[in-house]
Design a protein around this motif. Structure first.
Motif, PDB file in Angstrom:
ATOM      1  N   ALA A  45      -1.522   1.761  -9.619  1.00 16.64           N
ATOM      2  CA  ALA A  45      -0.339   1.270  -8.912  1.00 16.64           C
ATOM      3  C   ALA A  45      -0.664   0.232  -7.842  1.00 16.64           C
ATOM      4  O   ALA A  45       0.057  -0.756  -7.709  1.00 16.64           O
ATOM      5  N   PHE A  46      -1.712   0.446  -7.080  1.00 18.24           N
ATOM      6  CA  PHE A  46      -2.002  -0.465  -5.967  1.00 18.24           C
ATOM      7  C   PHE A  46      -2.304  -1.887  -6.439  1.00 18.24           C
ATOM      8  O   PHE A  46      -1.657  -2.835  -5.978  1.00 18.24           O
ATOM      9  N   PHE A  94       0.826  -1.196   0.000  1.00 14.94           N
ATOM     10  CA  PHE A  94       0.000   0.000   0.000  1.00 14.94           C
ATOM     11  C   PHE A  94       0.869   1.257   0.000  1.00 14.94           C
ATOM     12  O   PHE A  94       0.683   2.159  -0.822  1.00 14.94           O
ATOM     13  N   PHE A  95       1.815   1.327   0.947  1.00 16.17           N
ATOM     14  CA  PHE A  95       2.632   2.536   1.070  1.00 16.17           C
ATOM     15  C   PHE A  95       3.560   2.716  -0.129  1.00 16.17           C
ATOM     16  O   PHE A  95       3.807   3.845  -0.570  1.00 16.17           O
ATOM     17  N   MET A  96       4.072   1.602  -0.646  1.00 17.11           N
ATOM     18  CA  MET A  96       4.927   1.692  -1.830  1.00 17.11           C
ATOM     19  C   MET A  96       4.149   2.263  -3.010  1.00 17.11           C
ATOM     20  O   MET A  96       4.632   3.162  -3.701  1.00 17.11           O
ATOM     21  N   SER A  97       2.947   1.759  -3.247  1.00 17.10           N
ATOM     22  CA  SER A  97       2.150   2.264  -4.367  1.00 17.10           C
ATOM     23  C   SER A  97       1.731   3.716  -4.123  1.00 17.10           C
ATOM     24  O   SER A  97       1.685   4.507  -5.062  1.00 17.10           O
ATOM     25  N   VAL A  99       2.170  -7.910  -8.977  1.00 18.35           N
ATOM     26  CA  VAL A  99       3.565  -8.052  -9.387  1.00 18.35           C
ATOM     27  C   VAL A  99       4.498  -8.435  -8.238  1.00 18.35           C
ATOM     28  O   VAL A  99       5.524  -9.080  -8.466  1.00 18.35           O
ATOM     29  N   SER A 100       4.167  -8.087  -7.011  1.00 19.55           N
ATOM     30  CA  SER A 100       5.104  -8.315  -5.901  1.00 19.55           C
ATOM     31  C   SER A 100       5.505  -9.777  -5.710  1.00 19.55           C
ATOM     32  O   SER A 100       6.685 -10.035  -5.418  1.00 19.55           O
TER      33      SER A 100
END
Length: 64
Positions: free
Chosen positions: A41-42, A1-4, A48-49
């Motif tokens: 992004a989310f 979440f924070f990365m996106s 993808v992760s």
């Protein structure tokens, strides 16, 4: 979440400035782009992760 959240924030800001420059209303343009970017992004990070983790494990295992 924070990365996106952070990546979509930074990238949408940079791309907005690149495309339209420092014009009047740039904050509104950027926030609109950020909202759309985060919506993309989310789910992308969620999908993808696992693939990225596997690739990192392969690279780390090969370096030994």
């Amino acid at each position: 979440f924070f990365m996106s959240l952070l990546m979509s924030c930074i990238m949408s800001f940079v791309i907005s400035i690149f495309n339209v420059g420092l014009v009047e209303g740039i904050i509104q343009i950027w926030l609109k782009a950020w909202g759309f970017g985060f919506l993309v992004a989310f789910p992308t990070i969620i999908i993808v992760s696992p693939v990225v983790r596997k690739l990192v494990n392969i690279v780390v295992d090969q370096s030994d």
